[in-house]
Design a protein around this motif. Structure first.
Motif, short mmCIF file in Angstrom:
data_model
loop_
_atom_site.label_atom_id
_atom_site.label_comp_id
_atom_site.label_asym_id
_atom_site.label_seq_id
_atom_site.Cartn_x
_atom_site.Cartn_y
_atom_site.Cartn_z
N VAL A 14 0.84 -1.20 0.00
CA VAL A 14 0.00 0.00 0.00
C VAL A 14 0.87 1.25 0.00
N SER A 15 1.92 1.25 0.83
CA SER A 15 2.81 2.40 0.90
C SER A 15 3.47 2.65 -0.44
N PHE A 16 3.92 1.59 -1.11
CA PHE A 16 4.53 1.73 -2.43
C PHE A 16 3.54 2.31 -3.43
N LEU A 17 2.30 1.82 -3.39
CA LEU A 17 1.28 2.30 -4.31
C LEU A 17 1.00 3.78 -4.12
N MET A 18 0.96 4.23 -2.87
CA MET A 18 0.71 5.64 -2.60
C MET A 18 1.87 6.50 -3.12
N ASP A 19 3.09 6.04 -2.89
CA ASP A 19 4.26 6.77 -3.38
C ASP A 19 4.28 6.80 -4.91
N LEU A 20 3.93 5.66 -5.52
CA LEU A 20 3.92 5.57 -6.98
C LEU A 20 2.85 6.49 -7.57
N PHE A 21 1.72 6.55 -6.91
CA PHE A 21 0.63 7.41 -7.36
C PHE A 21 1.06 8.88 -7.31
N ALA A 22 1.64 9.28 -6.19
CA ALA A 22 2.08 10.67 -6.03
C ALA A 22 3.16 11.03 -7.04
N THR A 23 4.13 10.13 -7.23
CA THR A 23 5.21 10.39 -8.17
C THR A 23 4.69 10.46 -9.60
N SER A 24 3.77 9.57 -9.94
CA SER A 24 3.22 9.55 -11.29
C SER A 24 2.43 10.82 -11.58
N LEU A 25 1.68 11.29 -10.60
CA LEU A 25 0.94 12.54 -10.78
C LEU A 25 1.89 13.68 -11.07
N GLU A 64 3.66 12.94 -14.63
CA GLU A 64 2.83 12.79 -15.82
C GLU A 64 1.92 13.98 -16.09
N SER A 65 1.63 14.79 -15.08
CA SER A 65 0.63 15.85 -15.26
C SER A 65 1.01 16.83 -16.37
N LYS A 66 2.29 17.18 -16.48
CA LYS A 66 2.71 18.11 -17.53
C LYS A 66 2.55 17.48 -18.91
N LYS A 67 2.84 16.17 -19.01
CA LYS A 67 2.66 15.47 -20.29
C LYS A 67 1.19 15.41 -20.66
N LEU A 68 0.35 15.14 -19.67
CA LEU A 68 -1.09 15.10 -19.92
C LEU A 68 -1.58 16.47 -20.40
N HIS A 69 -1.10 17.50 -19.74
CA HIS A 69 -1.50 18.86 -20.11
C HIS A 69 -1.06 19.19 -21.54
N LYS A 70 0.15 18.80 -21.87
CA LYS A 70 0.68 19.05 -23.22
C LYS A 70 -0.16 18.35 -24.28
N ASN A 71 -0.72 17.19 -23.92
CA ASN A 71 -1.52 16.40 -24.86
C ASN A 71 -3.02 16.70 -24.74
#
Length: 239
Positions: A76-87, A90-97
Motif C-alpha cells: 500500500v505504501s509503495f502504491l501511494m508513493d507511486l501514485f504521487a510520483t506519477s501525478l 505525468e501531469s505536464k505530459k497530460l497537459h501538453k496532450n
C-alpha cells in the motif's frame, strides 16, 4: 498495429478498465509484487495515449479500490508513493496532450502530500478538452452510491429518483461507460462503477495488466463493435 487506422465505433465514447494482474505479472518473473505495479503504470500511460489518439472521449482506470487498504502495508505504501510520483511526473505530459485529469474516489483517505499532488494535477489540466482521464482511487461503487444518498438525505430529500442519485455521484455529468474491461483473467467487477456500468458491455481478458497493450485494447474494441446494445429493447426494435 498496421498502417490502417483502427476502427472505433461512434457509439464507443467511454472505456473503463479494471487493471488487474500487476502483482501476479511480477511474481511470474520472480520479482516483488510492487514491480508489477510500476510496470502497470507504464501500461496505463500507453492506454491513455492510444485512447486519445483514437478519439475516445473518456477513459476511466481503476487504480486503487477502497478495499485495497487491506493489502500488505508495504505494498500500500509503495502504491501511494507511486501514485504521487506519477501525478507529479505525468501531469505536464497530460497537459501538453490536452488531457483533462480527474481523480474520483474518497480523496480524504489520502495523506496531505498526495491530496496536494492530486489537486495540483487536476488544476493544471482542468481546462483541457481532449481525452478525459478519470483515475478511480480509493474508490468503491457502494461508497459512491452511499455518499450520493447521504448528500440527498442531508438536503432533506426523502423521495429519491435515479437521476437525483446520478447527479450526486463522483461521475456526475460524465457519460456512463460503454465498454468495461477487466484484465487478469478474473470475471467480476469488484465494486467498480456498479451504478454506472448497469448497461455497459463487459469484456474480460486473460492478459495480465502489464501485458495488455494497445493491440489487446483494440481486440476488445473490435469485440464491442460486433455487439448489439439493446438497453431493454428487443433486437428487432434496435434493427
Amino acid at each position: 498495429m498496421s498502417d490502417t487506422k483502427p476502427y472505433i465505433p461512434e457509439s464507443l465514447q467511454h472505456i473503463a478498465i479494471i487493471m488487474d494482474g500487476n502483482g501476479r505479472w511480477a511474481q511470474k518473473r520472480g520479482k516483488k509484487r510492487v514491480m508489477g505495479h510500476k510496470a502497470g503504470m507504464e501500461r496505463a500511460r500507453e492506454m491513455a495515449e492510444y485512447c486519445g489518439e483514437q478519439g475516445i472521449k473518456v477513459l476511466t482506470l481503476f487504480v486503487f479500490s477502497s478495499e485495497n487498504w487491506k493489502r500488505p502495508p508495504e505494498e500500500v505504501s509503495f502504491l501511494m508513493d507511486l501514485f504521487a510520483t506519477s501525478l507529479k511526473n505525468e501531469s505536464k505530459k497530460l497537459h501538453k496532450n490536452n488531457v483533462k485529469l480527474i481523480v474520483i474516489g474518497d480523496k480524504s483517505g489520502f495523506d496531505k502530500r498526495l491530496q496536494k499532488a492530486i489537486d495540483k494535477a487536476e488544476d493544471l489540466t482542468k481546462d483541457n478538452d481532449g481525452l478525459l482521464l478519470q483515475i478511480a482511487a480509493n474508490y468503491g461503487g457502494r461508497w459512491d452510491i452511499a455518499q450520493a444518498a447521504t448528500q440527498l438525505a442531508q438536503a432533506g430529500i426523502t423521495e429519491i429518483s435515479e437521476e437525483m442519485l446520478s447527479d450526486k455521484m463522483v461521475t456526475a455529468g460524465i457519460n456512463e461507460p460503454d465498454l468495461m474491461i477487466r484484465t487478469g483473467g478474473e470475471k467480476r467487477i469488484s465494486n467498480f462503477l456498479i451504478w454506472q456500468t448497469a448497461y455497459s458491455e463487459l469484456y474480460f481478458s486473460d492478459a495480465l495488466w502489464p501485458d495488455f497493450d494497445s493491440l489487446e485494447l483494440q481486440t476488445a474494441i473490435d469485440d464491442f463493435a460486433k455487439r448489439q446494445r439493446r438497453f431493454g429493447q428487443t433486437g428487432e426494435q434496435i434493427s
